[in-house]
Motif scaffolding. Sequence first.
Motif, PDB file in Angstrom:
ATOM      1  N   SER A 216       0.723  -0.981   0.050  1.00 22.47           N
ATOM      2  CA  SER A 216      -0.146  -0.024   0.090  1.00 22.47           C
ATOM      3  C   SER A 216       0.890   1.134   0.038  1.00 22.47           C
ATOM      4  N   GLY A 217       0.391   2.315  -0.519  1.00 21.03           N
ATOM      5  CA  GLY A 217       0.982   3.602  -0.290  1.00 21.03           C
ATOM      6  C   GLY A 217       0.212   4.764  -0.234  1.00 21.03           C
ATOM      7  N   THR A 218       0.808   5.858   0.012  1.00 17.51           N
ATOM      8  CA  THR A 218      -0.010   7.160   0.502  1.00 17.51           C
ATOM      9  C   THR A 218      -0.327   7.861  -0.679  1.00 17.51           C
ATOM     10  N   THR A 219       0.334   7.479  -1.961  1.00 18.73           N
ATOM     11  CA  THR A 219       0.099   7.936  -3.452  1.00 18.73           C
ATOM     12  C   THR A 219       0.114   6.767  -4.384  1.00 18.73           C
ATOM     13  N   PRO A 220      -0.407   7.077  -5.336  1.00 19.29           N
ATOM     14  CA  PRO A 220      -0.284   5.941  -6.408  1.00 19.29           C
ATOM     15  C   PRO A 220       1.286   5.522  -6.661  1.00 19.29           C
ATOM     16  N   GLU A 221       2.014   6.745  -6.804  1.00 18.66           N
ATOM     17  CA  GLU A 221       3.413   6.695  -7.050  1.00 18.66           C
ATOM     18  C   GLU A 221       4.194   5.790  -5.934  1.00 18.66           C
ATOM     19  N   ALA A 222       3.697   6.078  -4.690  1.00 17.08           N
ATOM     20  CA  ALA A 222       4.437   5.377  -3.684  1.00 17.08           C
ATOM     21  C   ALA A 222       4.032   3.734  -3.736  1.00 17.08           C
ATOM     22  N   GLU A 223       2.849   3.668  -3.858  1.00 20.06           N
ATOM     23  CA  GLU A 223       2.061   2.268  -4.175  1.00 20.06           C
ATOM     24  C   GLU A 223       2.885   1.581  -5.222  1.00 20.06           C
ATOM     25  N   GLU A 224       3.207   2.202  -6.178  1.00 21.80           N
ATOM     26  CA  GLU A 224       3.809   1.433  -7.596  1.00 21.80           C
ATOM     27  C   GLU A 224       5.213   1.159  -7.285  1.00 21.80           C
ATOM     28  N   ALA A 225       5.831   1.946  -6.733  1.00 24.18           N
ATOM     29  CA  ALA A 225       7.308   1.855  -6.348  1.00 24.18           C
ATOM     30  C   ALA A 225       7.735   0.759  -5.468  1.00 24.18           C
ATOM     31  N   ALA A 226       6.617   0.896  -4.319  1.00 29.72           N
ATOM     32  CA  ALA A 226       6.766  -0.401  -3.489  1.00 29.72           C
ATOM     33  C   ALA A 226       6.545  -1.794  -4.183  1.00 29.72           C
ATOM     34  N   ALA A 227       5.385  -1.716  -4.783  1.00 27.55           N
ATOM     35  CA  ALA A 227       5.166  -2.908  -5.818  1.00 27.55           C
ATOM     36  C   ALA A 227       6.276  -3.520  -6.325  1.00 27.55           C
ATOM     37  N   GLN A 228       6.793  -2.449  -6.941  1.00 30.11           N
ATOM     38  CA  GLN A 228       8.116  -3.003  -7.786  1.00 30.11           C
ATOM     39  C   GLN A 228       8.935  -3.518  -7.111  1.00 30.11           C
ATOM     40  N   LEU A 229       9.338  -2.855  -5.923  1.00 31.68           N
ATOM     41  CA  LEU A 229      10.263  -3.445  -4.913  1.00 31.68           C
ATOM     42  C   LEU A 229      10.021  -4.994  -4.586  1.00 31.68           C
ATOM     43  N   PHE A 230       8.718  -5.143  -4.058  1.00 32.68           N
ATOM     44  CA  PHE A 230       8.518  -6.570  -3.702  1.00 32.68           C
ATOM     45  C   PHE A 230       8.278  -7.408  -4.851  1.00 32.68           C
ATOM     46  N   GLN A 231       8.073  -7.045  -5.814  1.00 27.13           N
ATOM     47  CA  GLN A 231       7.898  -8.065  -7.138  1.00 27.13           C
ATOM     48  C   GLN A 231       9.008  -8.592  -7.314  1.00 27.13           C
ATOM     49  N   ALA A 232      10.114  -8.151  -7.091  1.00 29.08           N
ATOM     50  CA  ALA A 232      11.459  -8.912  -7.152  1.00 29.08           C
ATOM     51  C   ALA A 232      11.736 -10.107  -5.961  1.00 29.08           C
TER      52      ALA A 232
END
Length: 405
Positions: free
Chosen positions: A172-188
Motif C-alpha cells: 500500500s502507499g499514500t500515493t499511487p506513485e508510492a504504491e507503485e514503487a513499493a510494488a516494484q520493489l517487492f515484485q523482485a
Amino acid sequence: MQTKRMDICVLGGAGHIGLPLSILLAQRGLETLVYDLNQKTIDVVRSGKMPFLEEHAEPLLHEVLEKRKLHFTTKASDLAGVPAIVITVGTPVDEFLNPSTKAIQDCIDSLFPILSDDQLLVLRSTVCPGTTEWLDEYLKARGKRLRVAFCPERVVQGYAIEQIRSLPQIVSGTTPEAEEAAAQLFQALAPEIVRMSPREAEFGKLFCNAYRYIQFAATNQFYMMVTRAGLDYAKIHAGITQNYARMSDFPRQGFAAGPCLFKDTMQLTSYSNNQFSIGMDAMLVNEGLPLFLVEQIANRVELAKATVGLLGMAFKANSDDTRSSLSYKLKKALRLRASRVLCTDPHVTTDSELLPLERVVNESDVLILCVPHQAYRGLDLGKKPVIDVWNFFNRGTAMPAELRG
Ligand SMILES: NC(=O)c1ccc[n+]([C@@H]2O[C@H](COP(=O)([O-])OP(=O)(O)OC[C@H]3O[C@@H](n4cnc5c(N)ncnc54)[C@H](O)[C@@H]3O)[C@@H](O)[C@H]2O)c1
C-alpha cells in the motif's frame, strides 16, 4: 562511511524481520545496506553468523557476504541518497497495553537530516491503523515529500527466507506513485502482490495476528475445560478433526506467546477504545494457561515441597527467542509456590539461569513441557510425571496419573 552506491537500506536490518529481508534483497543483486543501532549484532552478522535461529539463512548470508552485496552501518548519515529505506524496527505496546508510537517517531526524527524527496520510505513494522498516513503528514509538515508506503511482513518467525519468497505481499502507499514503487520493489521477491490502501493494509496485518491469537485462545479454553473434567483433550481434538474438513484448521492447544500475537491483539484493542472484547478474552485465556497449569499441579502435589522442572524457555518450538515467552510467566508463578523451579532449553543462549536438561529431569518431582522443541523428541524421562500440554510425547494431555496429592 559507505563508498559504494546503495540500492536499498533496511532500517533495523539486524533484527528478526530486517535481517532475512536484507539477505534476500542482497541475494537478488541489490546493494543492500543494513542499518541497525545494535553494533554487537552487526558484528555477529558481518562475521557470517546468524544472531538467531532462522531456517536456511546462514548459507545465504555467506553467499551475499562473499559477493559483497550486503553492507552494514550504525550511522544514519550513511542513508543519505539511498533510493529506498525499509523500516523494520520493533513496535511494542507500552505499560498500558497501548501501541508505543515512539519507536517509529524516534527513528524518523533521527533520519530527518538525510531524508530527501526522491526517496521511497517503506514501513514494514506492524503498526496501528492510521500510522502510515500519520507518518506521511508528519514528514510533509516538516517539508519532506517522500513517497511513503506500508508493506507488512506476514512470515512465521524463523521461516522468513522461505516465506518471503512464497507468500503474497500486501502493498500500500499514500500515493499511487508510492504504491507503485513499493510494488516494484517487492515484485523482485514475492510471487504475488496484493494492493490495498494503507489503512486497509494496517488493519489486515493486525487481523492476521489477532485472528490466530483468538483461534489459539478457543482451543486453549477447550483444553482447560476438558482437563478440569479429567479428560484427554488431545483425544477429543484428534477425533473431531479426523476427516472433517470444517475443523481441518482447528489449532492444537499450547502456549500462544511471542513478540507479535499478544501485542498486535492489544494494538487492535487500543485502537478500538477497548471495544475488542473477543481480543481481550483471547488475551485472558492465552495468558491464563500457565496459571491454569500451576493450579492443576497445586491441586495434586504439595508445591511448597516440590521441585518443578520446565522444559523449553523459548516462546515457541525450535526457536531461541525468549521474547514474551509464557515459560517465564509460568516460572514466575511457580517460584512463589514451589520449593524450586529448574529451567532448561536446548536453543536459548541468553539466560544464565538455565541448567542442563539431564539435571532438570533428574532433580525435578514434576516436569512441564513448555515448548515442544524437536530436540526433545525421543527423550527418556523415565517415570517422571510430565505435564504435556502439547501432547508432544503422545501420552495424552490429561494430568498424569502419577500426580497424587
Ligand atoms: N518477529 C516476527 O516474526 C514478526 C513477523 C511479522 C512482523 N513483525 C513486526 O516486525 C517488527 C520488527 O520485529 P522484530 O521481531 O524483527 O524486532 P527485532 O527487535 O528483532 O528487530 C528490530 C531491530 O531494529 C533495531 N533498531 C531499533 N531501533 C532502531 C533505530 N532507530 N535505527 C536502527 N535500528 C533500530 C534493533 O537493534 C533491532 O535489531 C515489529 O513491528 C513486529 O511486530 C515481526
